[in-house]
Design an enzyme around this catalytic site. Structure first.
Site: not given
Length: 230
Positions: A38, A114
């Site tokens: 992320k 993500e």
């Protein structure tokens, strides 16, 4: 060659982490060495080791290779607000994100990256998450939170992804609203209009652990697409 996908969503809070961790779980069960990432996160908690983000930690828990937290989440910000506001004047360096991604990809067979918020959410004064996805050059997986308004949000996001030139590898219908009217009809409407595989329909679940969510996903199109890309 490492496989990789970029998970984006139609909005914030529509289940990107839920789907990303489930994808890691599904790939791992096929014997694939997986890693999650992320690149940018806000709403991080202070710890003895520095700021830590719950989504990034969830991805790290589903990762099957040893990784440094700083490579999984190179830009961590404290305030739980839009990332360009949380960054408070910090300039995001795309090259830093790419370097971290290369280290993560070098340790794994497949990487799930993500995003934060939606496709065009600003991450500093100049960049959006779309710029990060473009820099990494990964096929995109779109998570659509099925609720009132999702048709417009989904189709606009599909159109925006296409404008970057990145391939849309597939999409997931995620049941975020237990009271959503005409759930199946909305999914059917999107299936007619999104010209890529529907990777799964995730109902509103009491248990949202990665394995439970993965049971509603079909990653075969992703694996086939990765073989074709080679």
């Amino acid at each position: 060659m490492t496989m990789g996908w970029f998970v984006t969503g139609t909005d914030t809070g529509i289940g990107k982490t839920r789907v990303a961790t489930a994808l890691l779980d599904a790939l791992s069960r096929r014997g694939v060495r997986v890693a999650g990432m992320k690149p940018v996160a806000s709403g991080c908690d202070p710890t003895a080791d520095g700021l830590r983000n719950a989504d990034a930690q969830a991805l790290l828990q589903c990762t099957s290779v040893p990784l440094a937290y700083g490579d999984v989440n190179p830009y961590a910000f404290g305030p739980a607000v839009a990332p360009h506001l949380a960054a408070a004047g910090v300039r995001i360096n795309i090259a830093t994100i790419r370097t971290c991604y290369e280290r993560v990809a070098g340790a794994a067979d497949a990487v799930i990256v993500e995003g934060i918020g939606g496709w065009y959410v600003p991450i500093d004064e100049h960049l959006t998450m779309a710029d990060v996805a473009r820099a990494l050059g990964l096929p995109v997986i779109l998570v659509v939170g099925i609720r009132l308004g999702c048709l417009n949000h989904a189709l606009l996001t599909v159109e925006a992804i296409a404008r970057t030139g990145l391939p849309l590898a597939g999409w997931v219908a995620n049941g975020i609203d237990p009271a959503a009217a005409l759930f199946e009809e909305n999914v059917a409407a999107l299936r007619k209009r999104i010209p890529t595989p529907l990777l799964g329909v995730v109902p509103h679940l009491q248990s949202i652990d990665p394995t439970s969510v993965a049971a509603h996903l079909d990653i075969a199109p992703l694996m086939a697409g990765s073989r074709d890309a080679r």
